[in-house]
Design a protein around this motif. Structure first.
Motif, PDB file in Angstrom:
ATOM      1  N   ASP A  13       0.801  -1.225   0.000  1.00  0.00           N
ATOM      2  CA  ASP A  13       0.000   0.000   0.000  1.00  0.00           C
ATOM      3  C   ASP A  13       0.838   1.281   0.000  1.00  0.00           C
ATOM      4  O   ASP A  13       0.372   2.340   0.397  1.00  0.00           O
ATOM      5  CB  ASP A  13      -0.948   0.015   1.204  1.00  0.00           C
ATOM      6  CG  ASP A  13      -0.252  -0.361   2.511  1.00  0.00           C
ATOM      7  OD1 ASP A  13       0.975  -0.560   2.505  1.00  0.00           O
ATOM      8  OD2 ASP A  13      -0.955  -0.462   3.537  1.00  0.00           O
ATOM      9  N   ARG A  14       2.088   1.180  -0.437  1.00  0.00           N
ATOM     10  CA  ARG A  14       2.954   2.371  -0.517  1.00  0.00           C
ATOM     11  C   ARG A  14       3.476   2.558  -1.943  1.00  0.00           C
ATOM     12  O   ARG A  14       3.739   1.589  -2.660  1.00  0.00           O
ATOM     13  CB  ARG A  14       4.139   2.236   0.442  1.00  0.00           C
ATOM     14  CG  ARG A  14       3.766   2.283   1.911  1.00  0.00           C
ATOM     15  CD  ARG A  14       3.277   3.661   2.349  1.00  0.00           C
ATOM     16  NE  ARG A  14       4.234   4.710   2.049  1.00  0.00           N
ATOM     17  CZ  ARG A  14       5.291   5.000   2.818  1.00  0.00           C
ATOM     18  NH1 ARG A  14       5.506   4.320   3.931  1.00  0.00           N
ATOM     19  NH2 ARG A  14       6.101   5.995   2.488  1.00  0.00           N
ATOM     20  N   HIS A  71      -4.768   3.365  -1.711  1.00  0.00           N
ATOM     21  CA  HIS A  71      -5.983   3.045  -0.961  1.00  0.00           C
ATOM     22  C   HIS A  71      -6.942   2.080  -1.662  1.00  0.00           C
ATOM     23  O   HIS A  71      -7.806   1.494  -1.005  1.00  0.00           O
ATOM     24  CB  HIS A  71      -6.741   4.339  -0.632  1.00  0.00           C
ATOM     25  CG  HIS A  71      -5.943   5.304   0.192  1.00  0.00           C
ATOM     26  ND1 HIS A  71      -5.705   5.114   1.536  1.00  0.00           N
ATOM     27  CD2 HIS A  71      -5.323   6.466  -0.156  1.00  0.00           C
ATOM     28  CE1 HIS A  71      -4.979   6.122   1.996  1.00  0.00           C
ATOM     29  NE2 HIS A  71      -4.727   6.942   0.997  1.00  0.00           N
ATOM     30  N   ALA A 102      -8.087  -1.249  -2.922  1.00  0.00           N
ATOM     31  CA  ALA A 102      -7.695  -2.628  -2.636  1.00  0.00           C
ATOM     32  C   ALA A 102      -7.491  -3.451  -3.902  1.00  0.00           C
ATOM     33  O   ALA A 102      -6.535  -4.237  -3.996  1.00  0.00           O
ATOM     34  CB  ALA A 102      -8.738  -3.292  -1.735  1.00  0.00           C
ATOM     35  N   VAL A 159      -4.215  -2.419  -5.605  1.00  0.00           N
ATOM     36  CA  VAL A 159      -3.078  -2.895  -4.826  1.00  0.00           C
ATOM     37  C   VAL A 159      -2.887  -4.396  -5.010  1.00  0.00           C
ATOM     38  O   VAL A 159      -1.759  -4.883  -5.181  1.00  0.00           O
ATOM     39  CB  VAL A 159      -3.259  -2.542  -3.338  1.00  0.00           C
ATOM     40  CG1 VAL A 159      -2.252  -3.295  -2.477  1.00  0.00           C
ATOM     41  CG2 VAL A 159      -3.108  -1.046  -3.125  1.00  0.00           C
ATOM     42  N   VAL A 214       1.301  -5.380   4.329  1.00  0.00           N
ATOM     43  CA  VAL A 214       0.096  -4.558   4.308  1.00  0.00           C
ATOM     44  C   VAL A 214      -0.035  -3.955   5.694  1.00  0.00           C
ATOM     45  O   VAL A 214      -0.132  -4.673   6.688  1.00  0.00           O
ATOM     46  CB  VAL A 214      -1.162  -5.377   3.970  1.00  0.00           C
ATOM     47  CG1 VAL A 214      -2.387  -4.476   3.968  1.00  0.00           C
ATOM     48  CG2 VAL A 214      -1.006  -6.054   2.613  1.00  0.00           C
ATOM     49  N   MET A 255      -7.827  -4.563   2.571  1.00  0.00           N
ATOM     50  CA  MET A 255      -6.658  -4.506   1.692  1.00  0.00           C
ATOM     51  C   MET A 255      -5.876  -5.816   1.763  1.00  0.00           C
ATOM     52  O   MET A 255      -5.522  -6.401   0.728  1.00  0.00           O
ATOM     53  CB  MET A 255      -5.761  -3.343   2.096  1.00  0.00           C
ATOM     54  CG  MET A 255      -4.556  -3.140   1.215  1.00  0.00           C
ATOM     55  SD  MET A 255      -4.922  -2.232  -0.289  1.00  0.00           S
ATOM     56  CE  MET A 255      -5.201  -0.582   0.366  1.00  0.00           C
TER      57      MET A 255
END
Length: 254
Positions: free
Chosen positions: A168-169, A188, A190, A193, A223, A233
């Protein structure tokens, strides 16, 4: 079959305050980076989290950081070696004792926040962390950013190492994390990602923040457990990987 580890930062509750749903995350991940009391976590939260991890067969890692409760360990600190080495040893030892009391065992170390970012390039602090881990237990695996100074020094010192990607980065074209102070640093959506992580596992590629494609090798995917959508996520990433035939397994022996 391709295999990858899925980890999350947990055990970060403190006193009457809770942060994230640790029990839910421990149903999804294969490794747990448990706070050790310096950036977050108190003995009760740490012990209860370790107990759930041990019960569910999730690998336990010491999530060590700067002595910075107020800043959640995300403030860059110029800590002297005479302080940093024993601080890291203290944190690992605390988690080892609490985990052992509930039938668990610490198998790896993952630095947290500002310390994680600092030792990616700071030779002196990176050497301090490597020294601390070796003095506690040279069989502990050190989890960190691919290509970082700390992983190079750990390998030179004979420590087992593992490389980590953050689901998530966002990443720079150089393969570094985009600063949280910059817009777009945290992802953000899901589904996006999950698809991004599947591409990473299958091809070793990540799309950087500028749209360029970078090569990126990882043994574990993180995560974060402290965001409002953390469970969704993590579950999306897990389900997408499993559906594609990827096996989820700890990178370090439990």
């Amino acid at each position: 079959m391709t295999a990858i580890d899925l980890n999350s930062d947990i055990g970060e509750g403190f006193g009457r305050w809770t942060l994230g749903d640790d029990a839910a995350m421990l149903r999804i991940v294969s490794s747990a980076n448990i706070a050790c009391g310096f950036h977050a976590g108190d003995p009760r939260a740490i012990r209860s989290t370790a107990a759930i991890a041990a019960e569910r067969g999730v690998a336990i890692g010491a999530h060590v950081g700067y002595r910075d409760l107020a800043g959640f360990g995300r403030r860059d600190l110029d800590v002297a070696s005479d302080d940093l080495v024993p601080d890291v040893i203290y944190q690992i030892g605390a988690l080892q004792a609490l985990a052992a009391s509930v039938g668990g065992r610490v198998s790896y170390v993952k630095p947290h926040g500002a310390l994680y970012n600092r030792i990616a390039h700071d030779e002196r602090q990176a050497a301090d962390v490597v020294r601390a881990v070796r003095e506690v237990d040279p069989t502990l695996t050190l989890l960190g950013l691919p290509g970082s100074v700390v992983l190079r020094l750990a390998e030179e010192a004979g420590l087992p190492t593992a490389r980590e990607a953050f689901a998530d980065r966002a990443y720079t074209p150089e393969g570094r994390l985009v600063s949280r102070r910059e817009s777009g640093s945290v992802l953000h959506d899901a589904d996006t990602v999950a698809e991004r992580m599947l591409r990473l596992v299958e091809t070793g590629e990540l799309v950087a923040v500028d749209g360029s494609v970078i090569r990126f090798e990882a043994d574990s995917i993180c995560v974060h457990g402290d965001s409002p959508s953390a469970e969704a996520m993590a579950l999306a990433v897990r389900e997408r990987l499993v559906a594609a035939g990827v096996q989820l397994a700890p990178f370090a022996a439990r």
